[in-house]
Design a protein around this motif. Structure first.
Motif, PDB file in Angstrom:
ATOM      1  N   THR A  99      62.773  88.725  55.994  1.00 32.63           N
ATOM      2  CA  THR A  99      61.898  89.829  55.582  1.00 32.63           C
ATOM      3  C   THR A  99      62.279  91.117  56.297  1.00 32.63           C
ATOM      4  OG1 THR A  99      60.082  88.260  55.230  1.00 32.63           O
ATOM      5  CG2 THR A  99      59.494  90.589  55.425  1.00 32.63           C
ATOM      6  N   GLN A 100      62.594  91.013  57.565  1.00 36.33           N
ATOM      7  CA  GLN A 100      63.013  92.196  58.320  1.00 36.33           C
ATOM      8  C   GLN A 100      64.244  92.837  57.697  1.00 36.33           C
ATOM      9  OE1 GLN A 100      63.235  91.768  62.648  1.00 36.33           O
ATOM     10  NE2 GLN A 100      62.099  89.827  62.480  1.00 36.33           N
ATOM     11  N   GLN A 101      65.237  92.019  57.396  1.00 40.92           N
ATOM     12  CA  GLN A 101      66.464  92.558  56.828  1.00 40.92           C
ATOM     13  C   GLN A 101      66.223  93.177  55.459  1.00 40.92           C
ATOM     14  OE1 GLN A 101      69.247  92.896  58.508  1.00 40.92           O
ATOM     15  NE2 GLN A 101      68.274  91.915  60.271  1.00 40.92           N
ATOM     16  N   ARG A 102      65.349  92.565  54.674  1.00 40.26           N
ATOM     17  CA  ARG A 102      65.046  93.084  53.338  1.00 40.26           C
ATOM     18  C   ARG A 102      64.382  94.459  53.423  1.00 40.26           C
ATOM     19  NH1 ARG A 102      61.061  91.887  49.109  1.00 40.26           N
ATOM     20  NH2 ARG A 102      59.840  90.648  50.592  1.00 40.26           N
TER      21      ARG A 102
ATOM     22  N   PRO B   5      62.318 111.782  50.041  1.00 42.40           N
ATOM     23  CA  PRO B   5      62.309 110.467  50.694  1.00 42.40           C
ATOM     24  C   PRO B   5      61.117 109.640  50.223  1.00 42.40           C
ATOM     25  CG  PRO B   5      62.620 112.237  52.286  1.00 42.40           C
ATOM     26  CD  PRO B   5      62.227 112.877  50.997  1.00 42.40           C
ATOM     27  N   ILE B   6      61.327 108.340  50.177  1.00 46.70           N
ATOM     28  CA  ILE B   6      60.263 107.427  49.770  1.00 46.70           C
ATOM     29  C   ILE B   6      59.231 107.332  50.894  1.00 46.70           C
ATOM     30  CG2 ILE B   6      61.380 105.361  50.698  1.00 46.70           C
ATOM     31  CD1 ILE B   6      60.444 103.881  48.186  1.00 46.70           C
ATOM     32  N   THR B   7      57.972 107.159  50.541  1.00 46.65           N
ATOM     33  CA  THR B   7      56.918 107.028  51.549  1.00 46.65           C
ATOM     34  C   THR B   7      56.754 105.568  51.942  1.00 46.65           C
ATOM     35  OG1 THR B   7      55.145 106.692  49.942  1.00 46.65           O
ATOM     36  CG2 THR B   7      55.704 108.980  50.507  1.00 46.65           C
ATOM     37  N   LEU B   8      56.024 105.348  53.033  1.00 47.52           N
ATOM     38  CA  LEU B   8      55.750 103.987  53.488  1.00 47.52           C
ATOM     39  C   LEU B   8      54.980 103.211  52.418  1.00 47.52           C
ATOM     40  CD1 LEU B   8      55.777 101.891  55.831  1.00 47.52           C
ATOM     41  CD2 LEU B   8      53.577 102.826  56.523  1.00 47.52           C
ATOM     42  N   LYS B   9      54.008 103.865  51.798  1.00 49.49           N
ATOM     43  CA  LYS B   9      53.213 103.211  50.757  1.00 49.49           C
ATOM     44  C   LYS B   9      54.087 102.796  49.585  1.00 49.49           C
ATOM     45  CE  LYS B   9      49.114 103.940  47.832  1.00 49.49           C
ATOM     46  NZ  LYS B   9      48.028 104.897  47.484  1.00 49.49           N
ATOM     47  N   GLU B  10      54.990 103.688  49.165  1.00 46.91           N
ATOM     48  CA  GLU B  10      55.881 103.389  48.034  1.00 46.91           C
ATOM     49  C   GLU B  10      56.860 102.274  48.400  1.00 46.91           C
ATOM     50  OE1 GLU B  10      56.048 107.848  46.002  1.00 46.91           O
ATOM     51  OE2 GLU B  10      57.401 107.320  47.648  1.00 46.91           O
ATOM     52  N   LEU B  11      57.369 102.305  49.623  1.00 46.16           N
ATOM     53  CA  LEU B  11      58.312 101.272  50.064  1.00 46.16           C
ATOM     54  C   LEU B  11      57.631  99.912  50.095  1.00 46.16           C
ATOM     55  CD1 LEU B  11      61.134 100.598  51.186  1.00 46.16           C
ATOM     56  CD2 LEU B  11      60.243 101.097  53.482  1.00 46.16           C
ATOM     57  N   ALA B  12      56.410  99.847  50.603  1.00 44.00           N
ATOM     58  CA  ALA B  12      55.670  98.589  50.647  1.00 44.00           C
ATOM     59  C   ALA B  12      55.392  98.053  49.250  1.00 44.00           C
ATOM     60  CB  ALA B  12      54.365  98.788  51.414  1.00 44.00           C
ATOM     61  N   ALA B  13      55.010  98.963  48.322  1.00 37.79           N
ATOM     62  CA  ALA B  13      54.743  98.541  46.939  1.00 37.79           C
ATOM     63  C   ALA B  13      56.005  98.005  46.284  1.00 37.79           C
ATOM     64  CB  ALA B  13      54.172  99.719  46.149  1.00 37.79           C
ATOM     65  N   MET B  14      57.121  98.666  46.517  1.00 40.18           N
ATOM     66  CA  MET B  14      58.391  98.242  45.936  1.00 40.18           C
ATOM     67  C   MET B  14      58.767  96.830  46.390  1.00 40.18           C
ATOM     68  SD  MET B  14      62.143  99.889  46.656  1.00 40.18           S
ATOM     69  CE  MET B  14      61.598 101.496  46.104  1.00 40.18           C
ATOM     70  N   LEU B  15      58.497  96.533  47.662  1.00 43.71           N
ATOM     71  CA  LEU B  15      58.867  95.236  48.228  1.00 43.71           C
ATOM     72  C   LEU B  15      57.778  94.180  48.080  1.00 43.71           C
ATOM     73  CD1 LEU B  15      60.478  96.599  51.514  1.00 43.71           C
ATOM     74  CD2 LEU B  15      61.687  95.539  49.617  1.00 43.71           C
ATOM     75  N   GLU B  16      56.605  94.614  47.532  1.00 49.67           N
ATOM     76  CA  GLU B  16      55.456  93.724  47.375  1.00 49.67           C
ATOM     77  C   GLU B  16      55.036  93.130  48.714  1.00 49.67           C
ATOM     78  OE1 GLU B  16      56.497  90.893  44.343  1.00 49.67           O
ATOM     79  OE2 GLU B  16      56.273  92.357  42.738  1.00 49.67           O
ATOM     80  N   LEU B  17      54.979  94.016  49.714  1.00 44.61           N
ATOM     81  CA  LEU B  17      54.535  93.644  51.051  1.00 44.61           C
ATOM     82  C   LEU B  17      53.417  94.589  51.462  1.00 44.61           C
ATOM     83  CD1 LEU B  17      58.018  93.214  52.803  1.00 44.61           C
ATOM     84  CD2 LEU B  17      56.453  91.366  52.175  1.00 44.61           C
ATOM     85  N   SER B  18      52.629  94.205  52.456  1.00 42.12           N
ATOM     86  CA  SER B  18      51.583  95.086  52.949  1.00 42.12           C
ATOM     87  C   SER B  18      52.202  96.236  53.728  1.00 42.12           C
ATOM     88  CB  SER B  18      50.616  94.312  53.843  1.00 42.12           C
ATOM     89  OG  SER B  18      51.254  93.948  55.058  1.00 42.12           O
ATOM     90  N   GLN B  19      51.489  97.364  53.763  1.00 46.28           N
ATOM     91  CA  GLN B  19      51.986  98.503  54.517  1.00 46.28           C
ATOM     92  C   GLN B  19      52.083  98.176  56.009  1.00 46.28           C
ATOM     93  OE1 GLN B  19      50.431 102.471  53.593  1.00 46.28           O
ATOM     94  NE2 GLN B  19      49.469 101.626  51.740  1.00 46.28           N
TER      95      GLN B  19
END
Length: 365
Positions: free
Chosen positions: A42-45, A8-22
């Motif tokens: 943003t929520q839906q994304r 599973p992807i981590t929170l850090k990786e998910l945030a980086a992928m979406l270019e959003l803060s953790q």
């Protein structure tokens, strides 16, 4: 050779992928987006990317820290196409935004299940309950929102349709088309809406100077979902031999059953008999003919119920809290209703014709 499980992807990786803060991603995942005014887009994304990439939030740890379960229970009469599923979809719309889980139980009008399900839900630590057309007769230690339950008790908020307006829209439409001999199919005795809707119909008929013939008033009895109860009661209506030019059914599935029974008797809709439903379920527009009906905003009712329950859980509802939240109907005119020409003709039955005998009006749109 067995394939290795996907990590599973981590929170850090998910945030980086979406270019959003953790912190932004965490707030959305943990149901705190509304409080922090994070844009819906943003929520839906974030939620879409989390589901697509297998992100698993540590909801259990969050719940233990905050002594929360982020779970609600939903009680419905049955899970079938139409009313309940549309309401549930609206409930889901709101809960997904706030990271809440829900589970649904159907009681099928069994007294033991109606009594036992709220207790079962409390044993599973739900934070609130939504009851859809289902009576909950005991006081609960968690918030309760009732959809079409008309539950006038302290601490319960009801989501209700304006039945007076609905009845007026329906009968005004039939009167405008010239119908004077209208048959009515009332809901089952166990439905919370049956009495209130019938009272609204009687008052609207009085206001519009429409006479209700008791011989043309029938009531659904079978708890079976689907169009079969509507077919059965319409056969009884036809066998009564009373003249009528229109049927106002308790709901759309009943109206669909009525149309089937009319066709079996060799009658055309709307040329011989107009049929008007109630609810505007998805099947109403796809039926042949497409069904004229009273649109009840079922999905919106589910959304309002869920958002209201979440506000109660967060203690955000002002005191004293409202007893009811009213939603409003609209008339949707399709092809199942047409003009009456006020000239009754006898549809007779010969030895080789199918029963029953009916006096009706030969009218068309």
């Amino acid at each position: 050779m067995a394939r290795a499980p996907i990590k599973p992807i981590t929170l850090k990786e998910l945030a980086a992928m979406l270019e959003l803060s953790q912190s932004t991603v965490s707030r959305i995942i943990n149901g705190e987006a509304t409080a922090h005014r994070i844009a819906e887009e943003t929520q839906q994304r974030v939620l879409h990317a989390a589901a697509l990439n297998g992100y698993i939030a540590n909801t259990m740890a969050r719940g233990l820290r905050q002594k929360r379960t982020y779970t609600i229970g939903v009680i419905v009469p049955e899970i079938s196409e139409g009313y309940s599923t549309t309401v549930i979809s609206g409930i889901e719309d709101e809960l997904l935004k706030d990271g809440f889980f829900y589970f649904v139980v159907s009681h099928r009008h069994r007294a033991d299940l109606l009594e036992g399900y709220p207790r079962m839900m409390l044993a599973r630590s739900v934070e609130g309950i939504i009851a859809v057309d289902s009576p909950v007769n005991e006081d609960l230690p968690v918030p309760l929102v009732s959809i079409s339950g008309h539950d006038r008790r302290e601490g319960v908020i009801n989501i209700e349709l304006d039945h007076d307006q609905a009845a007026n829209l329906a009968l005004s439409h039939l009167k405008t088309l010239g119908h004077k001999h209208i048959a009515f199919i009332k809901g089952q005795p166990f439905s919370s809406d049956t009495v209130l809707r019938w009272q609204a119909i009687v008052q609207a008929a009085r206001d519009l100077h429409i006479e209700i013939d008791d011989r043309l008033v029938f009531q659904l009895q079978s708890p079976e979902p689907g169009p079969a109860p509507g077919q059965e009661v319409t056969r009884h209506l036809l066998q009564s031999g009373q003249p009528f030019t229109a049927i106002f059914a308790f709901n759309d599935v009943t109206a669909i059953g009525a149309i089937s029974a009319l066709r079996d008797a060799g009658l055309r809709v709307p040329k011989d008999v107009s049929v008007l439903g109630f609810d505007d379920i998805m099947a109403a527009s796809m039926h042949h003919p497409p069904l004229t009906t009273i649109h009840q905003p079922l999905r919106s009712m589910g959304q309002v119920a869920a958002s209201t329950l979440l506000s109660l859980i967060r203690n955000e509802v002002p005191h004293p809290q409202p007893e009811a939240i009213t939603v409003y109907p609209r008339l949707v005119v399709r092809k199942s209703t047409g003009h009456s020409i006020h000239q009754s003709e006898s549809i007779s039955q010969s030895a080789d014709e199918q029963p029953p005998v009916l006096r009706t009006t030969d009218g068309a749109i």
